[in-house]
Design a protein around this motif. Structure first.
Motif, mmCIF file in Angstrom:
data_model
loop_
_atom_site.group_PDB
_atom_site.id
_atom_site.type_symbol
_atom_site.label_atom_id
_atom_site.label_comp_id
_atom_site.label_asym_id
_atom_site.label_seq_id
_atom_site.Cartn_x
_atom_site.Cartn_y
_atom_site.Cartn_z
ATOM 1 N N PRO A 261 18.651 48.507 88.080
ATOM 2 C CA PRO A 261 17.893 49.634 87.283
ATOM 3 C C PRO A 261 18.790 50.905 86.788
ATOM 4 C CG PRO A 261 17.620 49.660 89.454
ATOM 5 C CD PRO A 261 18.407 48.414 89.412
ATOM 6 N N PHE A 262 18.266 51.303 85.859
ATOM 7 C CA PHE A 262 18.627 52.863 85.466
ATOM 8 C C PHE A 262 18.074 53.825 86.352
ATOM 9 C CE2 PHE A 262 20.123 50.382 81.694
ATOM 10 C CZ PHE A 262 21.360 50.787 81.345
ATOM 11 N N GLU A 263 19.029 54.709 86.906
ATOM 12 C CA GLU A 263 18.268 55.828 87.774
ATOM 13 C C GLU A 263 17.232 56.533 86.957
ATOM 14 O OE1 GLU A 263 18.965 56.009 90.758
ATOM 15 O OE2 GLU A 263 20.304 54.454 91.030
ATOM 16 N N GLY A 264 16.272 56.960 87.607
ATOM 17 C CA GLY A 264 15.173 57.742 87.067
ATOM 18 C C GLY A 264 14.263 56.973 86.098
ATOM 19 N N ALA A 265 14.481 55.827 85.553
ATOM 20 C CA ALA A 265 13.684 55.327 84.879
ATOM 21 C C ALA A 265 12.822 54.156 85.676
ATOM 22 C CB ALA A 265 14.166 54.518 83.565
ATOM 23 N N GLN A 266 11.521 53.928 85.126
ATOM 24 C CA GLN A 266 10.843 52.806 85.896
ATOM 25 C C GLN A 266 11.123 51.419 85.056
ATOM 26 O OE1 GLN A 266 6.775 53.695 86.415
ATOM 27 N NE2 GLN A 266 6.309 51.773 87.477
ATOM 28 N N ASP A 267 11.302 50.279 85.528
ATOM 29 C CA ASP A 267 11.217 49.143 85.090
ATOM 30 C C ASP A 267 12.447 48.983 83.557
ATOM 31 O OD1 ASP A 267 9.439 48.132 86.706
ATOM 32 O OD2 ASP A 267 7.893 48.880 85.418
ATOM 33 N N VAL A 268 13.281 49.953 83.775
ATOM 34 C CA VAL A 268 14.385 49.810 82.672
ATOM 35 C C VAL A 268 15.846 49.261 83.439
ATOM 36 C CG1 VAL A 268 15.726 51.233 80.925
ATOM 37 C CG2 VAL A 268 13.326 51.634 81.563
ATOM 38 N N ILE A 269 16.141 47.999 83.052
ATOM 39 C CA ILE A 269 17.284 47.286 83.745
ATOM 40 C C ILE A 269 18.251 46.973 82.822
ATOM 41 C CG2 ILE A 269 15.782 46.814 85.858
ATOM 42 C CD1 ILE A 269 16.614 43.974 83.250
ATOM 43 N N ALA A 270 19.490 46.676 83.706
ATOM 44 C CA ALA A 270 20.611 45.972 82.703
ATOM 45 C C ALA A 270 20.793 44.603 83.616
ATOM 46 C CB ALA A 270 21.684 46.834 82.875
ATOM 47 N N ASP B 72 23.165 57.520 82.581
ATOM 48 C CA ASP B 72 24.521 57.120 82.979
ATOM 49 C C ASP B 72 24.749 55.808 82.607
ATOM 50 O OD1 ASP B 72 25.683 59.636 84.123
ATOM 51 O OD2 ASP B 72 25.018 59.044 86.095
ATOM 52 N N PRO B 73 25.651 55.201 82.110
ATOM 53 C CA PRO B 73 25.917 53.818 81.746
ATOM 54 C C PRO B 73 26.010 53.075 83.012
ATOM 55 C CG PRO B 73 28.026 55.153 81.050
ATOM 56 C CD PRO B 73 26.812 56.110 81.722
ATOM 57 N N ILE B 74 25.812 51.746 82.543
ATOM 58 C CA ILE B 74 26.113 50.672 83.788
ATOM 59 C C ILE B 74 27.215 49.501 83.002
ATOM 60 C CG2 ILE B 74 24.897 48.680 84.840
ATOM 61 C CD1 ILE B 74 22.489 50.378 84.957
ATOM 62 N N THR B 75 28.069 49.235 83.846
ATOM 63 C CA THR B 75 29.069 48.208 83.354
ATOM 64 C C THR B 75 29.299 47.239 84.676
ATOM 65 O OG1 THR B 75 30.919 47.926 82.099
ATOM 66 C CG2 THR B 75 31.054 49.564 83.927
ATOM 67 N N ILE B 76 29.990 46.121 84.013
ATOM 68 C CA ILE B 76 30.500 45.361 85.031
ATOM 69 C C ILE B 76 31.711 44.528 84.435
ATOM 70 C CG2 ILE B 76 29.151 43.311 84.374
ATOM 71 C CD1 ILE B 76 28.767 42.885 87.658
ATOM 72 N N SER B 77 32.535 44.120 85.365
ATOM 73 C CA SER B 77 33.503 43.102 84.942
ATOM 74 C C SER B 77 33.688 42.313 86.189
ATOM 75 C CB SER B 77 35.053 43.965 84.830
ATOM 76 O OG SER B 77 35.119 44.573 83.689
ATOM 77 N N TRP B 78 33.348 41.033 86.035
ATOM 78 C CA TRP B 78 32.963 40.072 87.087
ATOM 79 C C TRP B 78 34.128 39.623 87.675
ATOM 80 C CZ3 TRP B 78 28.552 39.306 89.555
ATOM 81 C CH2 TRP B 78 27.448 39.587 88.893
#
Length: 549
Positions: free
Chosen positions: A76-85, A446-452
């Motif tokens: 989830p994105f911080e501070g938001a409801q039901d907004v996910i990456a 803030d953005p959300i990122t990942i490198s598996w």
């Protein structure tokens, strides 16, 4: 017309029928009730196997080294409801009928995924070699793209008897599937996807640029070049089972599936009282990371967690990525045959990187004052972003942009970079495609990122078998059949999409977890109903072809 499902082609077994049959998956002797089974990994494979074993009267104990859900990870994105990456799996084909059994069981909603050139996307932009094309369907693109699509269809038909194989899968005609598929295994195990394309009569009639387009953006549906070095069998399986078609996303995030299954109390359960769930059997939480696995006697296998807690189990199921058995978990070598160790350790995993931002609203639906087109579209490009996806949470509601979804070399380009740097690179690339759009002005938080590949618990996103790896895959997939193994190798099982024939797709995790369930039933002396034979019952007659050597 009957639907396409992930019915084979290597092992044509109806997992969806098996798990929904009123006779159930099997019966264990009373002496086995309450027996403890260690499950290493709380992703899709581990949770589904644990759920089914619990229903049979066993006590699954789960170990998790990182985040619950494995690669079904919804942040989830911080501070938001039901907004996910959706950092891992995010699009699920309707052919994944085993997976959707659990989605439907839990009452979880899904919707069409906004893939390029689909109505769910609304519009698509192809940006290639500095040229930009706007489209809603394939017919809106220049003839070049339609020529690429036609050529690939022809290559599949000519090189893989594609229509006949799909029809056999629709009909669940195992002998016919084997008749078509088995020769393809022998012919294509040691040849690459790129070889298949370039050696096809259809592509030989076209230019190098057609192959270049196919690699970069497909025919407007997505680039294929990251898979060019893979065994062609990997791609054929995806194509023929329609894993790349008719995809949906899970509303609210796919991580709900393992989390809700963890707490779900089945209506029918053996031995345990009504209301029992995986959560209650595990006292509300998973164990920590498994750090050592060793046999303590003929009947028991000991698992030590990260805090030094040692417990003996009647069976063990390993669902983590196979490389962890030599890099993160001190695994007694005698537990697996040497040829299986070769397969477990040499299996190749692909890299993957995603970068998401939350925006104030789905502004991309605004119309350009001059062209009347969407201000921004689902975007495929040869630039560093490669794929940009737009997720609409409703008018004037915070929504999500996956700025970049990239694999292999493109993923490695951003591996050392922090999230803000990745966002800047993506925005720079997209500004060349959409010079009139101020994406930056809509970003929230803030953005959300990942490198598996940077996660020590994964070391890559998913398996991508190289030419010559069919035998490795066969050894791993068939490991649940243990009746002829030495006693020293029995009682430990493996599962996960990397063990399956369909890596990167959750259905592979589901099917191999159910294989393990069948193997564990047999391990405890259980039986299956004659009206509902298990994968173990069917394996001898319908199992994958065994290549010589």
């Amino acid at each position: 017309m009957k639907p396409i499902t992930v019915f084979g082609p290597d092992f044509p077994f109806a997992y969806d029928d098996w798990i929904t049959h009123p006779a159930g998956l099997g019966t264990l002797p009373p002496s086995a009730h309450g027996a403890r089974v260690a499950i290493i990994g709380a992703g899709a494979a581990g949770i589904i196997a644990g759920y089914e074993l619990m229903k049979l009267g066993l006590r699954p104990i789960l170990f998790e080294s990182g985040q619950f859900g494995g690669r079904l990870r919804s942040q989830p994105f911080e501070g938001a409801q039901d907004v996910i990456a959706e950092l891992g799996g995010m699009r699920f084909p309707v052919s994944s009928t085993g997976f959707y059994h659990y989605v439907n069981l839990l009452g979880i909603e899904s919707k069409p995924f906004p893939n390029p050139l689909t109505s769910a996307a609304g519009s698509t932009v192809i940006d290639l070699l500095g040229q930009t094309y706007y489209a809603q369907t394939l017919k809106d693109l220049p003839p070049l793209f339609q020529e690429v699509a036609t050529a690939y269809d022809a290559a599949l038909e000519d090189g893989a008897n594609f229509s006949a194989l799909k029809q056999a899968i629709r009909d669940r005609d195992s002998p016919r599937i084997k008749e078509i598929w088995n020769p393809l295994v022998a012919a294509w195990d040691e040849r690459t996807f790129y070889d298949f394309v370039t050696s096809s009569k259809a592509f030989q009639k076209l230019s190098f640029h057609h192959r270049e387009v196919f690699g970069q953006v497909g025919f407007g549906t997505g680039g294929w070049d990251s898979d060019f070095p893979n065994s062609m069998l990997e791609i054929l399986r995806v194509n023929v089972t329609e894993c790349d078609d008719h995809q949906r996303y899970i509303v609210g995030g796919v991580e709900q599936v393992p989390r809700k299954l963890w707490h779900h109390a089945p209506d029918a359960v053996t031995y345990w009282p009504v209301g029992t769930s995986l959560s209650t059997l595990n006292d509300g939480a998973t164990r920590g990371a498994a750090k050592r696995i060793r046999r303590v006697n003929t009947d028991k296998i000991e698992v030590t967690d990260t805090w030094g807690r040692m417990e003996a189990f009647d069976a063990v199921l390993v669902t983590c990525q196979t490389h962890l058995l030599t890099t993160q978990i001190d695994t007694e070598e005698a537990l697996f045959a040497q040829d299986l160790w070769m397969a477990l350790d040499r299996t190749r995993y692909m890299q993957s990187a995603k970068t998401f931002v939350m925006v104030d609203r789905p502004f991309w639906k605004d119309k350009h004052p001059e062209t009347g087109r969407d201000m921004m579209s689902m975007t495929l490009t040869d630039r560093i972003t490669r794929g940009t996806y737009l997720f609409d949470n409703g008018p004037d509601k915070p929504s999500v942009i996956c700025l970049s979804y990239a694999w292999m070399t493109d993923a490695l380009k951003v591996l050392p970079l922090a999230a803000p740097q990745r966002v800047e690179l993506a925005l720079s690339a997209l500004s060349k495609i959409y010079p009139d759009v101020n994406i930056r002005g809509h970003i929230l938080g803030d953005p959300i990122t990942i490198s598996w590949e940077a996660d020590q618990n994964f070391l890559g996103a998913f398996k991508g078998a190289l030419p010559g790896h069919y035998r490795y895959n066969h050894r791993m997939f068939g490991h649940f059949v243990q009746r002829d193994m030495p006693l020293s190798e029995r009682g430990i099982f493996i599962a996960g999409d990397g063990v399956s024939w369909t890596p990167a797709w959750v259905e592979g995790a589901v099917q191999t977890s159910l294989n393990a369930v069948a193997g564990i039933i047999a391990h405890f002396g259980g039986t299956t109903s004659a009206d509902n034979p298990s994968p173990l019952d069917a394996y001898e007659t319908d199992g994958p072809i065994r290549l010589s050597g």
